[in-house]
Enzyme design. Structure first.
Site, PDB file in Angstrom:
ATOM      1  N   GLY A 185       0.830  -1.193   0.000  1.00 51.78           N
ATOM      2  CA  GLY A 185       0.000   0.000   0.000  1.00 51.78           C
ATOM      3  C   GLY A 185       0.863   1.241   0.000  1.00 51.78           C
ATOM      4  N   GLY A 233      -2.361   6.706   1.929  1.00 50.95           N
ATOM      5  CA  GLY A 233      -2.292   7.606   3.074  1.00 50.95           C
ATOM      6  C   GLY A 233      -1.271   7.180   4.106  1.00 50.95           C
ATOM      7  N   ASN A 274      -4.313  15.825  -0.664  1.00 47.79           N
ATOM      8  CA  ASN A 274      -4.339  16.559   0.603  1.00 47.79           C
ATOM      9  C   ASN A 274      -3.594  15.833   1.715  1.00 47.79           C
ATOM     10  OD1 ASN A 274      -6.205  14.524   1.055  1.00 47.79           O
ATOM     11  ND2 ASN A 274      -7.421  15.786   2.433  1.00 47.79           N
ATOM     12  N   ASP A 296      -6.032  -0.379   2.701  1.00 49.48           N
ATOM     13  CA  ASP A 296      -7.295   0.289   2.973  1.00 49.48           C
ATOM     14  C   ASP A 296      -8.481  -0.656   2.797  1.00 49.48           C
ATOM     15  OD1 ASP A 296      -7.330  -0.101   0.301  1.00 49.48           O
ATOM     16  OD2 ASP A 296      -7.665   1.989  -0.262  1.00 49.48           O
ATOM     17  N   ALA A 318      -7.541  -7.474   1.063  1.00 48.31           N
ATOM     18  CA  ALA A 318      -6.085  -7.533   0.927  1.00 48.31           C
ATOM     19  C   ALA A 318      -5.425  -7.801   2.280  1.00 48.31           C
ATOM     20  CB  ALA A 318      -5.562  -6.229   0.322  1.00 48.31           C
ATOM     21  N   ARG A 319      -5.973  -7.215   3.342  1.00 49.38           N
ATOM     22  CA  ARG A 319      -5.409  -7.467   4.677  1.00 49.38           C
ATOM     23  C   ARG A 319      -5.496  -8.952   5.018  1.00 49.38           C
ATOM     24  NH1 ARG A 319      -7.902  -2.167   6.241  1.00 49.38           N
ATOM     25  NH2 ARG A 319      -6.212  -0.892   7.069  1.00 49.38           N
ATOM     26  N   CYS A 350      -3.737 -13.192  15.066  1.00 46.26           N
ATOM     27  CA  CYS A 350      -3.579 -12.771  13.681  1.00 46.26           C
ATOM     28  C   CYS A 350      -4.672 -11.763  13.347  1.00 46.26           C
ATOM     29  CB  CYS A 350      -3.627 -13.974  12.744  1.00 46.26           C
ATOM     30  SG  CYS A 350      -5.295 -14.536  12.352  1.00 46.26           S
ATOM     31  N   CYS A 355     -37.658  -6.523   3.685  1.00 49.78           N
ATOM     32  CA  CYS A 355     -38.860  -6.063   4.397  1.00 49.78           C
ATOM     33  C   CYS A 355     -38.627  -4.685   5.021  1.00 49.78           C
ATOM     34  CB  CYS A 355     -39.267  -7.051   5.486  1.00 49.78           C
ATOM     35  SG  CYS A 355     -38.542  -8.682   5.353  1.00 49.78           S
ATOM     36  N   CYS A 402      -6.000 -19.142  12.419  1.00 46.76           N
ATOM     37  CA  CYS A 402      -4.920 -19.624  13.290  1.00 46.76           C
ATOM     38  C   CYS A 402      -5.059 -21.104  13.636  1.00 46.76           C
ATOM     39  CB  CYS A 402      -4.875 -18.824  14.581  1.00 46.76           C
ATOM     40  SG  CYS A 402      -4.218 -17.173  14.362  1.00 46.76           S
TER      41      CYS A 402
HETATM   42 ZN   LIG Z   1      -6.067 -15.790  14.066  1.00 48.90          ZN
END
Ligand SMILES: [Zn+2]
Lengths: 158, 600
Positions: free
Chosen positions: B28, B31, B62, B123, B127-128, B164, B179, B442
């Site tokens: 990444g 920012g 910015n 972000d 991907a994380r 993790c 509904c 995990c």
């Molecule tokens: Zn875990």
């Protein structure tokens, strides 16, 4: 996510070991010969001694990637006649509703039993289609006739 | 004095050498990435790989301070490298990769294996999760980080030693049942969802037809439209009005027809279902008087003036909402003459105005609070505010916390850090916990399955199953899931046994999940790596633990706290890592908002 697939395989195992009489549920077979654990077809038998008896009603169950945090989506065929089933076939049931009673611990068995119960005991407070809802509340004879006609279309084969 | 004199003093000679010799990955270049890369370079890292798939946009400038106007539309990963060269004082080798980190061709597992540390500056959840998984496969430490507005966190992850990324459940975007959206809204978000995903879609956008993956309400409502409202089919009629040849008169017709249908007739119909309203406030349809008032204003031509005086951050009156609805609806109608359909876009004023006012008018009817255009835009556009300062602070912690691991003994006693704007809680920290045993990521043993292309063509699934069973001494039958959700074999499903592995879909980067029928040993996940010279399928050397034993282990082990005690002599480092920097009040019994945790 990995939780989704381990849980779905777990559900499959549980179902094989213990499922209510007259019901079936299995993942659909994909073109490549594998089973797609995220989409299942199942059959809900109508309860005996009710308008719904003698038939097995088909549903499809679609599990989102966030399952079991999020509930599966369950559908009857389009135009299914029931006060709590949308014209698209989507079922309006509180245990399938993330904002209401869905809990990650709810099993496939509980879902199909819940749907079987819904068939005979519609909830007049959550109308999902006009015709069945109105008939259920105001024209019992029309309602019963329609349900019986529908049962003939899904007659149980065994 | 050399440029590295102070750096050596701060880090210590040993660690300085270690940092210099490290190859790290930063995923990444947005920012957090802009801030973090600067920090990592000034810390003297030897080699930094940078991956990002994005290009630079105006709205990045910015806070993503390494980018300039002239860089717009350029690759982030490539531009960021050029931008930092001017202060590359320690001779860091920078390698840019423009691409998706989840691409297994561009980033095969042996590419991942070269890193001694992975910094997330991402972000998005997907991907994380992917980086987390790769780190678990290769047992690489990860510094995970994220910010939302004034809030931010860093989480050091030491695979299988500490929690993790998946150990704590993450909030996913909420979906609402049909509904609630269609009949009984009770919150502003319900009305916004209705306006954006149902009404707008029906009138202006392309209809989305039954995509099973997408559980959005619009898909459903689409079919319901023809059926549920069979009596009158008004929305379809309305859509026809939208695209009707446009004389001025049809514009007014379209608007008044729409308002009458959506805010009067539909509501009156809902009111007929009295059981819906026994425990709820009854909706109040828009009155004829209100509609006429708008019509008068339109006729008198005085609406432009009214509209000019409106402020986005203020809540508008019912009349003002109706006027903006009129304006946006007629604009959209005009545009439909050239476009087949128009998609909602938060930066497209007409579409935004339409959704804002339709949602607000529906809220008024259902006696729900109405919101300003600014607020609706945040919600409808899924905007998460990004603040440069938050990113800078978090990047600082990300860098700092990682340095523990680069100490001589590769310490894993880093902390999670949370920052927020609440008094007394500007910065809080928490000790890392052991992996949660319920964590689906995990609780899985992982390894790499190595093979050659040709071998996958020859080995059958049946042979593979036999091999796996004997290698890991499974006592019961197993099930095998390939990729996201393809079940290829279990006790009850043996159709594919005689097929070759390649036929079934085994290929580089694909994951194979193996579970035992009796649920006695932990699950096993294999990463398929094709290309190695090998005549056979090579399974990783692993000992699968009994599930019962894992539970016992977790009962005794106290996470990484033990390590910390053993190394408590190392005062300087723990100072540097934390205590002197924390800006925190004495009050410590409260837990930080994001999660319940032990606090240092
Ligand atoms: Zn875990």
């Amino acid at each position: 996510m990995s939780l989704c697939k381990t849980r779905l395989q777990e559900e499959r195992k549980l179902w094989r070991k213990d499922h209510p009489f007259g019901f079936f549920a299995k993942p659909i077979k994909a073109e490549d010969g594998s089973l797609d654990l995220t989409t299942w077809t199942a059959g809900i038998p109508g309860k005996q001694n009710t308008l719904w008896e003698g038939a097995t009603y088909p549903i499809t169950i679609t599990f989102p990637e966030e399952y079991p945090s999020k509930p599966p989506k369950v559908k009857f065929p389009a135009e299914f006649y029931h006060p709590n089933v949308y014209p698209s076939g989507t079922i309006c049931l509180s245990i399938l509703n993330e904002e209401q009673d869905w809990r990650p611990a709810i099993t496939l068995k509980q879902i199909v039993l819940g749907i079987q119960e819904l068939l005979t005991s519609p909830n007049p407070d959550s109308p999902a289609q006009e015709p069945a809802w109105r008939a259920f509340l105001k024209e019992k004879d029309v309602y019963e006739k329609k349900i019986k006609e529908q049962a003939k279309r899904y007659i149980s084969t065994t | 004095m050399g440029r590295d004199t102070y750096l050596k003093k701060v880090l210590g000679e040993d660690r300085y050498q270690k940092v210099q010799g490290s190859t790290v990955l930063m995923v990444g270049a947005g920012g957090i990435g802009c801030e973090l890369l600067k920090n990592l370079m000034l810390s003297g890292y030897g080699t930094i790989h940078i991956v990002d798939l994005d290009t630079i946009t105006l709205s990045n400038l910015n806070r993503q301070f390494l980018f300039r106007k002239g860089d717009i539309d350029q690759s982030k990963s490539i531009t960021i490298k050029k931008a930092v060269e001017s202060f590359n004082f320690h001779g860091t080798k920078l390698i840019s990769h423009h691409g998706n980190i989840m691409d297994t061709d561009q980033f095969p597992i042996d590419w991942w294996d070269q890193f001694s540390y992975i910094f997330n500056a991402l972000d998005n959840l997907e991907a994380r999760r992917y980086v987390n998984k790769m780190a678990l496969f290769l047992k690489k430490p990860v510094m995970e980080s994220g910010t939302t507005g004034f809030d931010g966190y860093v989480q050091p992850i030491f695979p299988y030693k500490t929690e993790c990324f998946d150990c704590q459940p993450k909030a996913t975007p909420q979906t609402f049942p049909v509904c609630t959206i269609r009949s009984t809204p009770s919150k502003p978000i319900h009305c916004i969802t209705w306006a954006k995903e149902f009404l707008f879609q029906q009138l202006f956008d392309e209809s989305v037809e039954g995509d099973a993956e997408d559980l959005s309400n619009a898909t459903d409502n689409d079919k319901e439209l023809e059926n549920l409202l069979k009596e009158s089919n008004e929305l379809v009629e309305l859509r026809k009005l939208v695209v009707a040849t446009g004389e001025v008169i049809s514009q007014n017709t379209f608007f008044s027809e729409m308002v009458r249908k959506i805010f009067q007739i539909d509501i009156e119909r809902l009111l007929l279902i009295d059981t819906l309203w026994t425990n709820r406030l009854k909706p109040i349809p828009i009155s004829d008087a209100q509609i006429e008032e708008v019509a008068d204003l339109i006729r008198s031509g005085g609406i432009e003036q009214r509209l000019e005086s409106l402020i986005d951050t203020q809540v508008w009156s019912p009349l003002e909402n109706l006027l903006v609805l009129y304006k946006s609806a007629t604009n959209l109608q005009t545009r439909m003459k050239n476009n087949k359909f128009i998609a909602f876009d938060k930066d497209d004023e007409d579409t935004l105005d339409f959704v804002v006012t339709a949602a607000n008018l529906r809220s008024l009817i259902f006696q729900i609070d109405t919101l300003s255009k600014f607020d609706v835009k945040q919600i409808a556009g899924n905007i998460i505010p990004a603040i440069a300062t938050t990113n800078a602070i978090i990047s600082g912690f990300s860098n700092l916390e990682s340095l523990n691991f680069l100490a001589q003994n590769s310490r894993t006693d880093s902390s999670m850090v949370f920052i927020s704007i609440r008094p007394n809680k500007y910065v809080t920290s928490a000790t890392l916990e052991a992996p949660r045993k319920q964590c689906a990521s995990c609780s899985v043993a992982r390894g790499i399955l190595k093979s050659e292309e040709g071998t996958l063509d020859q080995v059958t699934l049946e042979q593979f199953i036999d091999k796996v069973k004997s290698k890991y001494s499974y006592s019961s039958d197993i099930s095998i899931i390939l990729g996201k959700s393809k079940l290829i074999y279990d006790f009850d499903f043996d159709d594919n046994l005689s097929k070759s592995l390649s036929e079934i879909g085994f290929k580089t980067g694909e994951l194979v999940l193996i579970q035992d029928e009796d649920d006695e040993v932990e699950n096993l996940e294999l990463y398929i790596e094709v290309g190695l010279k090998s005549n056979d399928i090579e399974l990783p050397e692993l000992e699968l633990r009994q599930k019962i034993l894992i539970e016992k282990e977790n009962g005794h082990e106290n996470g990484v706290g033990k390590d910390a005690e053993e190394e408590s002599g190392d005062v300087i480092e723990s100072d540097m890592a934390f205590e002197t920097i924390v800006i925190e009040d004495e009050v410590e019994e409260e837990v930080p908002a994001p999660k319940k945790r032990r606090i240092n």
